[in-house]
Write a protein that holds these residues in place. Sequence first.
Motif, short mmCIF file in Angstrom:
data_model
loop_
_atom_site.label_atom_id
_atom_site.label_comp_id
_atom_site.label_asym_id
_atom_site.label_seq_id
_atom_site.Cartn_x
_atom_site.Cartn_y
_atom_site.Cartn_z
N ILE A 1 0.84 -1.21 0.00
CA ILE A 1 0.00 0.00 0.00
C ILE A 1 0.87 1.26 0.00
CG2 ILE A 1 -1.66 1.33 1.36
CD1 ILE A 1 -2.82 -1.41 2.26
N VAL A 2 1.95 1.25 0.79
CA VAL A 2 2.86 2.39 0.84
C VAL A 2 3.51 2.62 -0.53
CG1 VAL A 2 5.02 3.26 1.83
CG2 VAL A 2 3.29 2.24 3.31
N ILE A 3 3.92 1.52 -1.18
CA ILE A 3 4.51 1.64 -2.52
C ILE A 3 3.53 2.28 -3.49
CG2 ILE A 3 5.29 0.30 -4.52
CD1 ILE A 3 6.55 -1.69 -2.53
N ALA A 4 2.26 1.85 -3.41
CA ALA A 4 1.23 2.41 -4.30
C ALA A 4 1.03 3.90 -4.04
CB ALA A 4 -0.08 1.66 -4.13
N LEU A 5 1.01 4.29 -2.77
CA LEU A 5 0.82 5.71 -2.42
C LEU A 5 2.02 6.54 -2.90
CD1 LEU A 5 -0.66 5.38 1.19
CD2 LEU A 5 -1.88 6.00 -0.91
N ALA A 6 3.23 5.98 -2.78
CA ALA A 6 4.41 6.69 -3.25
C ALA A 6 4.38 6.88 -4.76
CB ALA A 6 5.68 5.93 -2.83
N GLU A 7 3.90 5.85 -5.47
CA GLU A 7 3.79 5.96 -6.93
C GLU A 7 2.81 7.05 -7.33
OE1 GLU A 7 5.39 4.59 -9.59
OE2 GLU A 7 6.79 3.95 -8.04
N ILE A 8 1.74 7.18 -6.55
CA ILE A 8 0.77 8.25 -6.82
C ILE A 8 1.44 9.61 -6.64
CG2 ILE A 8 -1.34 9.36 -5.98
CD1 ILE A 8 -2.39 6.53 -5.32
N ALA A 9 2.24 9.73 -5.58
CA ALA A 9 2.94 11.00 -5.33
C ALA A 9 3.92 11.32 -6.46
CB ALA A 9 3.68 10.91 -4.00
N LEU A 10 4.66 10.31 -6.90
CA LEU A 10 5.62 10.53 -8.00
C LEU A 10 4.90 10.83 -9.31
CD1 LEU A 10 7.74 9.60 -5.95
CD2 LEU A 10 8.76 8.22 -7.76
N LEU A 11 3.76 10.15 -9.53
CA LEU A 11 3.00 10.41 -10.75
C LEU A 11 2.49 11.85 -10.78
CD1 LEU A 11 1.68 9.49 -13.37
CD2 LEU A 11 -0.23 8.58 -12.03
N SER A 12 2.11 12.38 -9.63
CA SER A 12 1.65 13.77 -9.59
C SER A 12 2.78 14.73 -9.97
CB SER A 12 1.10 14.12 -8.20
OG SER A 12 2.14 14.13 -7.24
N LEU A 13 4.03 14.38 -9.57
CA LEU A 13 5.18 15.20 -9.99
C LEU A 13 5.40 15.09 -11.50
CD1 LEU A 13 7.78 14.38 -7.16
CD2 LEU A 13 6.48 16.51 -7.45
N VAL A 14 5.30 13.87 -12.01
CA VAL A 14 5.49 13.65 -13.45
C VAL A 14 4.43 14.41 -14.25
CG1 VAL A 14 5.42 11.92 -15.30
CG2 VAL A 14 6.61 11.41 -13.16
N ASN A 15 3.19 14.35 -13.79
CA ASN A 15 2.09 15.01 -14.51
C ASN A 15 2.32 16.51 -14.65
OD1 ASN A 15 0.69 12.63 -14.87
ND2 ASN A 15 -0.63 12.90 -13.09
N GLY A 16 3.08 17.06 -13.73
CA GLY A 16 3.36 18.50 -13.80
C GLY A 16 4.22 18.88 -14.99
N TYR A 17 4.84 17.89 -15.65
CA TYR A 17 5.67 18.16 -16.82
C TYR A 17 4.92 17.91 -18.13
CZ TYR A 17 9.62 18.60 -13.66
OH TYR A 17 10.46 19.02 -12.66
N GLY A 18 3.62 17.66 -18.05
CA GLY A 18 2.81 17.55 -19.25
C GLY A 18 2.54 16.13 -19.70
N SER A 19 1.72 16.01 -20.74
CA SER A 19 1.25 14.69 -21.19
C SER A 19 2.37 13.83 -21.76
CB SER A 19 0.14 14.87 -22.22
OG SER A 19 0.60 15.62 -23.33
N HIS A 20 3.37 14.46 -22.38
CA HIS A 20 4.50 13.69 -22.93
C HIS A 20 5.24 12.97 -21.81
CE1 HIS A 20 5.06 15.78 -27.11
NE2 HIS A 20 3.84 15.29 -26.92
N ALA A 21 5.43 13.68 -20.70
CA ALA A 21 6.10 13.08 -19.55
C ALA A 21 5.28 11.94 -18.98
CB ALA A 21 6.36 14.14 -18.48
N THR A 22 3.96 12.13 -18.91
CA THR A 22 3.07 11.08 -18.38
C THR A 22 3.10 9.85 -19.28
OG1 THR A 22 1.63 12.80 -17.46
CG2 THR A 22 0.73 10.58 -17.61
N ALA A 23 3.10 10.07 -20.59
CA ALA A 23 3.16 8.94 -21.53
C ALA A 23 4.48 8.19 -21.38
CB ALA A 23 3.00 9.45 -22.96
N ALA A 24 5.57 8.94 -21.22
CA ALA A 24 6.88 8.32 -21.03
C ALA A 24 6.91 7.51 -19.73
CB ALA A 24 7.97 9.39 -21.01
N TYR A 25 6.31 8.06 -18.68
CA TYR A 25 6.22 7.37 -17.39
C TYR A 25 5.50 6.03 -17.55
CZ TYR A 25 4.36 6.48 -12.67
OH TYR A 25 4.00 5.89 -11.48
N GLY A 26 4.39 6.03 -18.29
CA GLY A 26 3.63 4.80 -18.49
C GLY A 26 4.43 3.76 -19.26
#
Length: 453
Positions: free
Chosen positions: A256-281
């Motif tokens: 559960i902690v790992i999942a919550l941390a991934e959500i936190a990191l994803l929110s940072l990634v999303n701040g760099y736009g859709s290209h960054a989010t696609a690369a993250y995926g």
Amino acid sequence: MTRHDTEGRPLWRVFAAFLAPMLLSNILQSLSGTLNNVYVGQMIGVNALAAVSGFFPVMFFCIAFTIGLGAGASVLIGQAWGARDTTKVKAVAGTTLSVGIAFGLLVAVFGGGFTEPLLGALGTPPDILADATRYARIMLIAMPGLFVFLLSTAMLRGVGDTVTPLFTLLISTCIGLVLTPALIQGWGGLPKLGVASGAAATVVSFVVATVWLGFRLRARKSPLAPDATLFRHMRIDARILLAVLKVGVPTGVQMIVIALAEIALLSLVNGYGSHATAAYGAVNQVVAYVQFPAISIAITASILGAQAIGAGRADKLGAIARTGLLMNLVLTGTLVLLGYLFSRHLMAFFITSEPVIEIAQTLLHIMLWGIVVFGMASVLSGIMRASGSVLVPTAIAIFCILFVEVPVAWFTSQRIGLNGIWVAYPAAFVAMLALQTAYYQLVWRKKAIRRLI
């Protein structure tokens, strides 16, 4: 693989025989989930895929608890099997299944009765709430059966059987992959269930697979076969339950902690736009497959360690740990090397935009090597888990996730941008390996090792 198969054989061969079916199971399970999402997204539409995804947080919580319970049970069963105590194997299985069914019934009654308010509280968008509710209600009501399926396949590892879970998962996956589109399109006169097709197909597939599993275990006279002796142990033994939870709950909490941390990191990634989010995926898709050997080797080390402890051969734990570390270096290291050599081609599987491929390739180069380090830390944690020492290794992992990974991601992203987020992964893994090694060498190895029950 029986308890006698491990005697007189090189440890690397024992590891390989245990590991190969488990790796295939992990890959199969991942592909099954991916293909089912493709069916829903392509054959029904993006809103349908969003409706299914909206149920994920609830599903993840339930599965995390079950995986933790199964992990605890497999260690206790491994110790009992190593001691050739079949009665104790069945007692642990009976208690674990009873708890799993009881928890599943609670989820079915309360989750099934309050599905819509539950999804509404999670912020499910109004335009997909009705579809999400139909999908989630079927899954929630079916939880008791799903938990039996998951726990049964997890506990079989404790007696050294990873082949039967592979066949069981293969049956479940094949049924699901055929039945899902059949229910979406209404093939052969079947009802068209829309978004609920995936849920209905999942339920049918694991029910059929579980029935097959029961017949196979009885035919093979497995210690976990559903026979009269096991049914007599279908009650909650408080002493056994406490031992299972001692090992299992920290594992579930860590997930559960790992999942919550991934959500936190994803929110940072999303701040760099859709290209960054696609690369993250895209990067996460590749990393998930590279991690499979590391995770599977750690589980193998834990089970073999538990069996050694049960057999009164705690002196073998060091050799098991060294073999696990070497296997991780060879298998995970080979995949990491291939990942670097073919990084552009791998990213092109998921991404068509050249600028996004460049971003994803750079991110993969930054963090991929850290998976080998992660595997090393996981092997040491797995060996310690075999003896019931779970709290400190899990606390170390959670500490590194919360107080190394997330802060490093935030801090370095402020300094060097998107690439800084990916620096956080190897930073956390290196810290995890250093701390796990220190605890293993300075504290755990000096402890008296004995059976948990």
